[in-house]
Design an enzyme around this catalytic site. Sequence first.
Site, PDB file in Angstrom:
ATOM      1  N   TYR A 161    -103.416  46.955  44.043  1.00  0.00           N
ATOM      2  CA  TYR A 161    -102.537  47.340  42.944  1.00  0.00           C
ATOM      3  C   TYR A 161    -101.953  46.153  42.172  1.00  0.00           C
ATOM      4  O   TYR A 161    -101.178  46.348  41.246  1.00  0.00           O
ATOM      5  CB  TYR A 161    -101.399  48.239  43.452  1.00  0.00           C
ATOM      6  CG  TYR A 161    -100.589  47.690  44.607  1.00  0.00           C
ATOM      7  CD1 TYR A 161     -99.577  46.756  44.402  1.00  0.00           C
ATOM      8  CD2 TYR A 161    -100.827  48.120  45.916  1.00  0.00           C
ATOM      9  CE1 TYR A 161     -98.834  46.252  45.456  1.00  0.00           C
ATOM     10  CE2 TYR A 161    -100.082  47.625  46.981  1.00  0.00           C
ATOM     11  CZ  TYR A 161     -99.079  46.702  46.745  1.00  0.00           C
ATOM     12  OH  TYR A 161     -98.332  46.208  47.810  1.00  0.00           O
ATOM     13  N   HIS A 182     -97.297  44.350  51.685  1.00  0.00           N
ATOM     14  CA  HIS A 182     -96.018  44.979  52.036  1.00  0.00           C
ATOM     15  C   HIS A 182     -95.861  45.044  53.549  1.00  0.00           C
ATOM     16  O   HIS A 182     -94.809  44.692  54.094  1.00  0.00           O
ATOM     17  CB  HIS A 182     -95.934  46.382  51.440  1.00  0.00           C
ATOM     18  CG  HIS A 182     -94.633  47.064  51.718  1.00  0.00           C
ATOM     19  ND1 HIS A 182     -93.461  46.721  51.083  1.00  0.00           N
ATOM     20  CD2 HIS A 182     -94.312  48.047  52.587  1.00  0.00           C
ATOM     21  CE1 HIS A 182     -92.475  47.468  51.530  1.00  0.00           C
ATOM     22  NE2 HIS A 182     -92.961  48.269  52.450  1.00  0.00           N
ATOM     23  N   ARG A 193     -93.052  38.862  46.542  1.00  0.00           N
ATOM     24  CA  ARG A 193     -93.606  39.116  47.870  1.00  0.00           C
ATOM     25  C   ARG A 193     -95.065  38.671  47.859  1.00  0.00           C
ATOM     26  O   ARG A 193     -95.935  39.366  47.362  1.00  0.00           O
ATOM     27  CB  ARG A 193     -93.480  40.603  48.219  1.00  0.00           C
ATOM     28  CG  ARG A 193     -94.257  41.005  49.456  1.00  0.00           C
ATOM     29  CD  ARG A 193     -93.951  42.431  49.886  1.00  0.00           C
ATOM     30  NE  ARG A 193     -94.139  43.410  48.837  1.00  0.00           N
ATOM     31  CZ  ARG A 193     -95.314  43.945  48.476  1.00  0.00           C
ATOM     32  NH1 ARG A 193     -96.424  43.535  49.077  1.00  0.00           N
ATOM     33  NH2 ARG A 193     -95.389  44.861  47.535  1.00  0.00           N
TER      34      ARG A 193
END
Length: 486
Positions: free
Chosen positions: A387, A378, A374
């Site tokens: 992160y 998100h 990805r």
Amino acid sequence: MALSLGMKNSNKILSQMKSKVGLLSLIKQSSCTCSMNSHYNKTPLTAAPFARAFKSPDSNFRLSPSLFLVRRFESIKAGKQLDSFGSSVNNQFLDFPGGRVAFTPNMRFISESSEERIPCYRVLDDDGQPFPDSSFVKVSEGVAIKMYNDMVTLQTMDTIFYEAQRQGRISFYLTTSGEEAINIASAAAIKNDDFVVPQYREPGVLLWRGFSMQEFANQCFGNKADYGKGRQMPIHYGSNKHNYFTVSSTIATQLPHAVGAAYALKMDQKDACAVTYFGDGGTSEGDFHAALNFSAVTEAPVIFICRNNGWAISTPISDQFRSDGAVVKGRAYGVRSIRVDGNDALAIYSAVHAAREMAIGEGRPILIEALTYRVGHHTTSDDSTKYRPVDEIEWWRTTQDPVTRFRKWIESNGWWNGDIESELRSSVRKQILHALQEAEKAEKPPISDLFTDVYDVSPSNLREQEHSLRETIKKHPQDYPSNVPI
């Protein structure tokens, strides 16, 4: 006799597929000879190693055959033992439901993992060229061009709609950046009669089936033309016309639904299957395990497509499971499975095409784990740089882009060039901007639509709520949008 004929037909179909597609390597999981990286129990897959594991296509994919696990335990039918656990005691067996079980004098626990990871089926290298002797389903020029057009359209739509959210014009959005091949190639490999039960990152399937830019924009703006009447979050698309079930935010709840839909197709003897999508995080939900077991027992024609992109929002896969990804979970439930390079459109197309033939022709569920990444955040509510390393994101964006890889392949076939590319991107951008502007100007659904479409006759509590809402709007009109009809 019926069972014998069924087994003969199943074997005949499998034989035909082997000769036609060349994808069904009848190899035991324990005999895998191709390793993606070092044994995961010794080196957990954290963020950076996950990226590095794909940086050497020679070691990762050069020898990777397609590994459909050919056999499942057939609910109440006898079957042969796949794995050898030593000699039996005087050839003694226990006739147990599901098949004979051999006795052994040796105490041996089944290993929690195999020495080698399940290899990943791949067709195109990083330069968009097929590996020597690679087996894949042939794609015509027309289908290949449409696949590329739709991948570019999806990529462009994501960019413009994401910017619209950042401008405050829509409330929420998420992109499919880096996962365009899974969207479009899987959609191209199935039929329009197949039911699609999506998660929330598969708008490309709708795009392939003919959902227009205006329909996408209408849903994101929740206007009067939105099929959900403004009652869903943006990107929660749905279309009866396109056999595309409405998206739900809750994780993995769509999986048992897909099995139920597939079983209904089987009961009605339809030449169709159900296809459902989910992320690696969905495998941590109970619905995933229930759905796999449900599908195996009922022998439902359903294809499970797991987008293993390394991250379930901010949770890396090393914190999701200790198994070798999602693919090995299929065998545990008696579901034929394969791992595929999710950034390789030809590999995805070929695997899904073969999976559909097996699901319908043999009446069985199939699990596909697509390894991808990805590239985007998100959602618009997320900042993934908090992160995961920025250089990891950029490596995938620049060197592993599925759209670029597929473009190189169609260019090498003489089907594409730079002039056509420029014209396509310019045209698509104009269409999407026009659709966005039209959707933004359109009237919103009336207040009454909040209370309809559930009950034939509205109960008293809903009538009271509607009356209360209308009274509140009258008292505080400044707090409510003026373009919502009362």
